[in-house]
Design an enzyme around this catalytic site. Sequence first.
Site, PDB file in Angstrom:
ATOM      1  N   GLU A  29       0.793  -1.438   0.034  1.00 29.03           N
ATOM      2  CA  GLU A  29       0.246  -0.024  -0.037  1.00 29.03           C
ATOM      3  C   GLU A  29       1.028   1.073  -0.242  1.00 29.03           C
ATOM      4  OE1 GLU A  29      -2.654   0.692   2.927  1.00 29.03           O
ATOM      5  OE2 GLU A  29      -4.231   2.094   2.566  1.00 29.03           O
ATOM      6  N   ASN A 169     -12.317  -1.074  -1.178  1.00 31.96           N
ATOM      7  CA  ASN A 169     -12.031  -1.747   0.288  1.00 31.96           C
ATOM      8  C   ASN A 169     -12.316  -1.135   1.179  1.00 31.96           C
ATOM      9  OD1 ASN A 169      -8.772  -2.447   1.700  1.00 31.96           O
ATOM     10  ND2 ASN A 169      -9.471  -0.639   2.011  1.00 31.96           N
ATOM     11  N   GLU A 170     -12.547  -2.237   1.767  1.00 31.56           N
ATOM     12  CA  GLU A 170     -13.531  -1.276   3.336  1.00 31.56           C
ATOM     13  C   GLU A 170     -14.343  -0.849   3.218  1.00 31.56           C
ATOM     14  OE1 GLU A 170     -10.136  -0.934   7.109  1.00 31.56           O
ATOM     15  OE2 GLU A 170      -9.525  -3.285   6.401  1.00 31.56           O
ATOM     16  N   TYR A 235      -6.388  -8.606  11.363  1.00 32.31           N
ATOM     17  CA  TYR A 235      -5.795  -8.452  11.929  1.00 32.31           C
ATOM     18  C   TYR A 235      -5.756  -8.320  13.876  1.00 32.31           C
ATOM     19  CZ  TYR A 235      -4.711  -5.224   7.907  1.00 32.31           C
ATOM     20  OH  TYR A 235      -4.037  -4.693   7.163  1.00 32.31           O
ATOM     21  N   GLU A 287      -6.244  -9.009   3.739  1.00 28.58           N
ATOM     22  CA  GLU A 287      -5.384  -8.238   4.153  1.00 28.58           C
ATOM     23  C   GLU A 287      -5.577  -8.904   5.815  1.00 28.58           C
ATOM     24  OE1 GLU A 287      -5.889  -4.080   4.956  1.00 28.58           O
ATOM     25  OE2 GLU A 287      -6.210  -3.676   3.047  1.00 28.58           O
ATOM     26  N   GLN A 343       2.531  -5.902   5.611  1.00 27.85           N
ATOM     27  CA  GLN A 343       2.200  -5.165   3.626  1.00 27.85           C
ATOM     28  C   GLN A 343       4.142  -5.359   3.877  1.00 27.85           C
ATOM     29  OE1 GLN A 343       1.247  -1.330   3.593  1.00 27.85           O
ATOM     30  NE2 GLN A 343      -0.922  -1.427   4.210  1.00 27.85           N
TER      31      GLN A 343
HETATM   32  O1  AHR Z   1      -3.065  -2.394   6.018  1.00 23.68           O
HETATM   33  C1  AHR Z   1      -2.927  -1.198   6.697  1.00 23.68           C
HETATM   34  C2  AHR Z   1      -4.694  -0.981   6.774  1.00 23.68           C
HETATM   35  O2  AHR Z   1      -5.104  -1.835   6.945  1.00 23.68           O
HETATM   36  C3  AHR Z   1      -5.223  -0.571   5.262  1.00 23.68           C
HETATM   37  O3  AHR Z   1      -4.764   0.581   4.763  1.00 23.68           O
HETATM   38  C4  AHR Z   1      -6.725  -1.024   5.438  1.00 23.68           C
HETATM   39  O4  AHR Z   1      -7.704  -1.716   4.127  1.00 23.68           O
HETATM   40  C5  AHR Z   1      -6.689  -1.733   6.197  1.00 23.68           C
HETATM   41  O5  AHR Z   1      -7.913  -0.968   7.220  1.00 23.68           O
END
Ligand code: AHR
Length: 486
Positions: A29, A169-170, A235, A287, A343
């Site tokens: 990103e 995205n999101e 995450y 992600e 990332q």
């Molecule tokens: O990876 C960082 C961020 O995490 C990304 O921009 C987003 O898609 C997610 O919330």
Amino acid sequence: MALSRTTLIVRPDQPIGTISPRLYGHFAEHLGRCCYDGLWSGTRFRTDVVTALRQLPVPLLRWPGGCYADHYHWRDGIGPAGQRPRRLGMSCGMQVEDDNSLGTHEFVELCQELGAEPYLAGNVGSGSPQEMCDWLEYCNSALDTALARERGANGSQQPFGVKLWGVGNENWGCGGNFDPVSYAHEYRRFATMLRHVDPSAELVACGHDDVWNEQLLAALGGANKLVDHLSIHRYWGRGGPAVDFTDADYYTMLGEAHATESFVERTAELIRAAVPPGKHIGVALDEWGVWHPEARLQPEGCDGCPRHAFEQRSTLRDALAAGVALEGFVRQCNVLSMANLAQVVNVLQAVVVTDGAAMFRTPTYYALQLHAPHMGATALALEIAAGDALPDGSPGVSGIASRGAIGTAITLTNRHRHAAADVCIELGQTVREPSGQVLAADTPAAMNSIDQPDRVAPRPLAVAAEGRAACRIELPPHSMATLRLA
Ligand code: AHR
């Protein structure tokens, strides 16, 4: 601490499915030092970083966001570099001056150099269906159109053939704060028009949690025929500090990684319930990874903490968490269609970290590399016939197996922080030319650095044959290993 004892049985007669290389994808990103100052040095990609990534390997790369994608206008990133506009680049609260020197052509060339499949995330939040259709046509059309000519004038007569396209995205959050019904409405419109431009493009709809996914699929109704993949993100952030973690933090993080598999399973279940028989929508975990508290917009500057936004120190514990998650990805290879670690360079759970002209590989790099033999292979059932469990009920020693062109590979994780593990693996085949590599260190808080780039790196592991069809290894505490047999 007592030795943990485990017996695993590989079932060569019980194939699960093909392990797509797409399960080992990455995410780049325009955020912090991932693209600019990481991959990209201003005028070109860093050769040391590209070499390390080629050696990993990187079969799939998603770009340009993340939250950045829903502000990104692809036209800003084509044409002579000196004439590209300087824009406000935005993601995760960060605002930067973006000179757009890394655009579509540069990204596709990077993918070609890496041998990676490109995955482009389109702009729904501040873009239009027409803008995204134009990007798709620019990239993929072989017809003699103005956009295809423009691509040729910019250096590529050949279409790029980008298969994977994210429709936002999101979009439940940074990508426009939609609700599932209003996003379904947008999706239907974008996807219909994109399909006209390139019917072979694989379209990725934005998913979220179970509630959103169920409501989105219901709202799409028959239009779910326009969805090839449903994106989810995961995450892990409850494992305490990046380095000075307690035993409880250590196990919490591995528990979060372990639970990722059930999130994938639940998402697949919701898809199955919503789509007609014969229609397949893959779960795209586009992600995933560890997000430590120190990786923030404004780093606190604690002793040893990274100085740059959204960066974190990466230890062996993080690599083990990745290893635990990858095991789940392999088991779910029939429903999980891709997974991209967040990332690729510098930011979050990066596999490569740069510091000026220097760079090093993180322990997570090596966790992924231990999985390389599984890419494209057939996953085999692996049964835990005997073994202990961690307090949350997950196995103390876990693993996956696959059979590929050059033999059988088994990757194992000893999740115990303090106990070594004696592991007997019944292979269901004659043991031939066994070899092993182990990723271990004196502490799970061990990490690599510019000064000690190989503190945590794979080393040879002794593999003893046990009779004709079994082998035995000893795994150090908090370690992972890959065994290979001809
Ligand atoms: O990876 C960082 C961020 O995490 C990304 O921009 C987003 O898609 C997610 O919330």
